[in-house]
Design an enzyme around this catalytic site. Structure first.
Site: not given
Ligand code: CO
Length: 221
Positions: A42, A44, A46, A98, A101
């Site tokens: 992803c 993301d 993080r 994750h 998400c």
């Molecule tokens: Co995500």
């Protein structure tokens, strides 16, 4: 501007640190890359791929998009996969989702965020495929995390069904496709027990992974 300046300072410190540990590291790497792994994760912020698996530059080939989706008409993702498999000859493709998400949650809630809604339609397709199991989960948080896991399983299947992976297996290229999920709350990776290394194992292993996942208790992650 000052904030961006900080990024350059960070970069200089980082490069100097690596160079000190391994003089000539960057020169060596500039000549070639031979990663063993392709990471499909992803976008993301993080979930930084190299950091969470402790790999250095040169060790991980990476493709990231919102909600780690592998779509058969996405030339971007397919090109990364084709280059990784055919040219770099990676041995492992890791699809890593994750928990928590935002893309998965938006798909679950049918939120209207803009263009990205069309992309997340693919996640809603995953939801539809498993609607009866997901609808039975009371807490939205748990339902969302279960969809994160199911989405990984479906994307592993999508990777395996590409002509790229199918042809590689036909040629006898040793290649495994794995499904993992990362916990934002503890920084830990979990293996979703789906690892495909041959075309004939796909139907059984896909079903077994799904059964295991849907039988597992919903836990808060
Ligand atoms: Co995500």
């Amino acid at each position: 501007m000052s904030k961006l300046h900080q990024l350059f300072e960070n970069n200089q410190a980082w490069a100097a640190q690596i160079q000190e540990r391994d003089p000539g590291f960057f020169m060596k790497l500039s000549r070639q890359q031979s990663p063993e792994y392709l990471w499909i994760g992803c976008s993301d912020s993080r979930v930084p791929a190299n950091e969470i698996v402790g790999l250095l530059p040169g060790e991980l080939f990476v493709h990231r998009n919102v909600a780690n989706v592998v779509v058969h008409t996405d030339l971007n993702c397919l090109s990364v996969l084709q280059f990784a498999v055919d040219v770099l000859k990676v041995k492992h493709v890791i699809v890593c989702g994750h928990y928590g998400c935002g893309g998965i949650r938006a798909a679950l809630r049918k939120e209207r965020l803009g263009l990205v809604d069309n992309w997340l339609r693919h996640v809603q397709d995953v939801y539809s495929r498993h609607e009866s199991s997901l609808a039975a989960i009371a807490e939205e948080h748990d339902r969302c995390n279960k969809l994160c896991e199911l989405n990984v399983i479906e994307q592993v299947l999508n990777v395996c069904q590409t002509s790229i992976v199918q042809d590689a297996w036909t040629r006898g290229h040793e290649l495994s496709v794995h499904g993992w999920v990362y916990g934002l709350r503890d920084g830990r990776l979990r293996d979703l027990s789906i690892t495909m290394s041959r075309p004939d194992q796909i139907p059984n292993d896909y079903q077994a992974a799904l059964t295991k996942l849907l039988m597992a208790e919903s836990v808060s992650k």
